[in-house]
Scaffold this motif. Structure first.
Motif, PDB file in Angstrom:
ATOM      1  N   LEU A  44       0.832  -1.209   0.000  1.00  0.00           N
ATOM      2  CA  LEU A  44       0.000   0.000   0.000  1.00  0.00           C
ATOM      3  C   LEU A  44       0.866   1.259   0.000  1.00  0.00           C
ATOM      4  CD1 LEU A  44      -2.862  -1.020   2.437  1.00  0.00           C
ATOM      5  CD2 LEU A  44      -3.011  -0.683  -0.043  1.00  0.00           C
ATOM      6  N   LYS A  45       1.965   1.220   0.741  1.00  0.00           N
ATOM      7  CA  LYS A  45       2.873   2.368   0.782  1.00  0.00           C
ATOM      8  C   LYS A  45       3.536   2.584  -0.582  1.00  0.00           C
ATOM      9  CE  LYS A  45       6.949   4.126   3.163  1.00  0.00           C
ATOM     10  NZ  LYS A  45       8.015   3.832   4.113  1.00  0.00           N
ATOM     11  N   ASN A  46       3.902   1.506  -1.241  1.00  0.00           N
ATOM     12  CA  ASN A  46       4.603   1.618  -2.524  1.00  0.00           C
ATOM     13  C   ASN A  46       3.675   1.890  -3.706  1.00  0.00           C
ATOM     14  OD1 ASN A  46       7.123   1.164  -1.372  1.00  0.00           O
ATOM     15  ND2 ASN A  46       6.985  -1.041  -1.656  1.00  0.00           N
ATOM     16  N   TYR A  47       2.418   1.455  -3.608  1.00  0.00           N
ATOM     17  CA  TYR A  47       1.531   1.538  -4.770  1.00  0.00           C
ATOM     18  C   TYR A  47       0.257   2.335  -4.516  1.00  0.00           C
ATOM     19  CZ  TYR A  47       4.651  -2.207  -6.157  1.00  0.00           C
ATOM     20  OH  TYR A  47       5.762  -2.948  -6.445  1.00  0.00           O
ATOM     21  N   TRP A  48       0.227   3.180  -3.510  1.00  0.00           N
ATOM     22  CA  TRP A  48      -0.964   3.960  -3.189  1.00  0.00           C
ATOM     23  C   TRP A  48      -1.397   4.844  -4.351  1.00  0.00           C
ATOM     24  CZ3 TRP A  48      -0.880   9.192  -3.569  1.00  0.00           C
ATOM     25  CH2 TRP A  48       0.378   9.793  -3.616  1.00  0.00           C
ATOM     26  N   TYR A  49      -0.429   5.359  -5.093  1.00  0.00           N
ATOM     27  CA  TYR A  49      -0.746   6.277  -6.193  1.00  0.00           C
ATOM     28  C   TYR A  49      -1.499   5.557  -7.318  1.00  0.00           C
ATOM     29  CZ  TYR A  49       3.445   4.192  -8.243  1.00  0.00           C
ATOM     30  OH  TYR A  49       4.364   3.303  -8.732  1.00  0.00           O
ATOM     31  N   ILE A  50      -1.251   4.273  -7.505  1.00  0.00           N
ATOM     32  CA  ILE A  50      -1.979   3.518  -8.528  1.00  0.00           C
ATOM     33  C   ILE A  50      -3.448   3.391  -8.114  1.00  0.00           C
ATOM     34  CG2 ILE A  50      -2.221   1.253  -9.642  1.00  0.00           C
ATOM     35  CD1 ILE A  50       0.859   1.039  -9.471  1.00  0.00           C
ATOM     36  N   LEU A  51      -3.681   3.095  -6.849  1.00  0.00           N
ATOM     37  CA  LEU A  51      -5.056   3.015  -6.351  1.00  0.00           C
ATOM     38  C   LEU A  51      -5.763   4.359  -6.505  1.00  0.00           C
ATOM     39  CD1 LEU A  51      -4.463   0.927  -3.102  1.00  0.00           C
ATOM     40  CD2 LEU A  51      -5.457   0.134  -5.248  1.00  0.00           C
ATOM     41  N   LEU A  52      -5.050   5.439  -6.243  1.00  0.00           N
ATOM     42  CA  LEU A  52      -5.619   6.782  -6.381  1.00  0.00           C
ATOM     43  C   LEU A  52      -5.966   7.078  -7.841  1.00  0.00           C
ATOM     44  CD1 LEU A  52      -6.358   9.468  -5.036  1.00  0.00           C
ATOM     45  CD2 LEU A  52      -4.011  10.217  -5.471  1.00  0.00           C
ATOM     46  N   ILE A  53      -5.070   6.746  -8.756  1.00  0.00           N
ATOM     47  CA  ILE A  53      -5.311   6.978 -10.189  1.00  0.00           C
ATOM     48  C   ILE A  53      -6.525   6.174 -10.662  1.00  0.00           C
ATOM     49  CG2 ILE A  53      -4.379   6.547 -12.509  1.00  0.00           C
ATOM     50  CD1 ILE A  53      -1.598   7.278 -11.319  1.00  0.00           C
ATOM     51  N   VAL A  54      -6.621   4.921 -10.244  1.00  0.00           N
ATOM     52  CA  VAL A  54      -7.762   4.087 -10.631  1.00  0.00           C
ATOM     53  C   VAL A  54      -9.056   4.671 -10.071  1.00  0.00           C
ATOM     54  CG1 VAL A  54      -8.838   1.811 -10.337  1.00  0.00           C
ATOM     55  CG2 VAL A  54      -6.420   1.979 -10.949  1.00  0.00           C
ATOM     56  N   ALA A  55      -9.040   5.106  -8.822  1.00  0.00           N
ATOM     57  CA  ALA A  55     -10.233   5.684  -8.211  1.00  0.00           C
ATOM     58  C   ALA A  55     -10.656   6.958  -8.947  1.00  0.00           C
ATOM     59  CB  ALA A  55      -9.984   5.975  -6.733  1.00  0.00           C
ATOM     60  N   ILE A  56      -9.700   7.822  -9.259  1.00  0.00           N
ATOM     61  CA  ILE A  56     -10.016   9.061  -9.990  1.00  0.00           C
ATOM     62  C   ILE A  56     -10.570   8.737 -11.370  1.00  0.00           C
ATOM     63  CG2 ILE A  56      -8.983  11.105 -11.071  1.00  0.00           C
ATOM     64  CD1 ILE A  56      -7.108  11.231  -8.604  1.00  0.00           C
ATOM     65  N   TYR A  57      -9.935   7.784 -12.060  1.00  0.00           N
ATOM     66  CA  TYR A  57     -10.412   7.358 -13.382  1.00  0.00           C
ATOM     67  C   TYR A  57     -11.865   6.902 -13.311  1.00  0.00           C
ATOM     68  CZ  TYR A  57     -11.317   4.098 -17.186  1.00  0.00           C
ATOM     69  OH  TYR A  57     -11.899   3.423 -18.216  1.00  0.00           O
ATOM     70  N   MET A  58     -12.161   6.023 -12.349  1.00  0.00           N
ATOM     71  CA  MET A  58     -13.511   5.475 -12.219  1.00  0.00           C
ATOM     72  C   MET A  58     -14.532   6.594 -11.960  1.00  0.00           C
ATOM     73  SD  MET A  58     -13.221   2.120 -12.524  1.00  0.00           S
ATOM     74  CE  MET A  58     -14.411   1.200 -11.617  1.00  0.00           C
ATOM     75  N   ILE A  59     -14.193   7.514 -11.084  1.00  0.00           N
ATOM     76  CA  ILE A  59     -15.110   8.604 -10.748  1.00  0.00           C
ATOM     77  C   ILE A  59     -15.339   9.503 -11.954  1.00  0.00           C
ATOM     78  CG2 ILE A  59     -15.352  10.705  -9.361  1.00  0.00           C
ATOM     79  CD1 ILE A  59     -13.865   9.115  -7.103  1.00  0.00           C
ATOM     80  N   VAL A  60     -14.266   9.905 -12.626  1.00  0.00           N
ATOM     81  CA  VAL A  60     -14.385  10.803 -13.784  1.00  0.00           C
ATOM     82  C   VAL A  60     -15.163  10.133 -14.913  1.00  0.00           C
ATOM     83  CG1 VAL A  60     -13.070  11.960 -15.614  1.00  0.00           C
ATOM     84  CG2 VAL A  60     -12.333  12.169 -13.237  1.00  0.00           C
ATOM     85  N   MET A  61     -14.846   8.881 -15.224  1.00  0.00           N
ATOM     86  CA  MET A  61     -15.535   8.182 -16.308  1.00  0.00           C
ATOM     87  C   MET A  61     -17.026   8.020 -15.997  1.00  0.00           C
ATOM     88  SD  MET A  61     -13.299   7.804 -18.596  1.00  0.00           S
ATOM     89  CE  MET A  61     -13.646   6.533 -19.761  1.00  0.00           C
ATOM     90  N   GLU A  62     -17.342   7.719 -14.752  1.00  0.00           N
ATOM     91  CA  GLU A  62     -18.746   7.563 -14.366  1.00  0.00           C
ATOM     92  C   GLU A  62     -19.487   8.892 -14.479  1.00  0.00           C
ATOM     93  OE1 GLU A  62     -22.085   5.643 -13.651  1.00  0.00           O
ATOM     94  OE2 GLU A  62     -20.199   4.579 -13.772  1.00  0.00           O
TER      95      GLU A  62
END
Length: 120
Positions: free
Chosen positions: A8-26
């Motif tokens: 989670l510490k190393n890859y938190w930004y990927i989770l954030l990018i995916v979450a932003i993508y999902m929200i914007v696309m929706e």
């Protein structure tokens, strides 16, 4: 648990990018699948979320109807989680299991395109 915190510490930004993508696309397209947005047809993974929810509810028939590759994905993910975060497995089946799961998903998609209906 240490490995999970480290990941989670190393890859938190990927989770954030995916979450932003999902929200914007929706918000913009009312869909999150780029495949459906660009080509106006279902993607190979279409129905996986519904299939997973149906399977967790115990409705196996509906799960298989939505997308039977869901079972392969769940087994692959479960074995990965067990190996990475709980107890390392002696045999590392992930490359082969991942390829098999992808092939099942793609073959299912081709059958749906050819026969115009979900096929078990």
């Amino acid at each position: 648990m240490k490995q999970l915190r480290k990941d989670l510490k190393n890859y938190w930004y990927i989770l954030l990018i995916v979450a932003i993508y999902m929200i914007v696309m929706e918000i913009v397209f009312h869909k999150t699948c780029i495949f459906q947005i660009l080509f106006h047809i279902n993607c190979p993974g279409c129905g996986l979320t519904r299939a997973t929810i149906a399977l967790f509810r115990g409705d196996i028939k509906s799960s298989l109807h939505y997308n039977y590759s869901c079972i392969f994905w769940l087994i692959t993910i479960l074995l990965f989680i067990i190996d990475r975060y709980i107890k390392p497995l002696k045999i590392k089946p992930f490359p082969v299991l991942f390829i098999i799961t992808c092939l099942v998903t793609i073959i299912r998609y081709i059958l749906i395109i050819v026969f115009k209906t979900p096929i078990f």
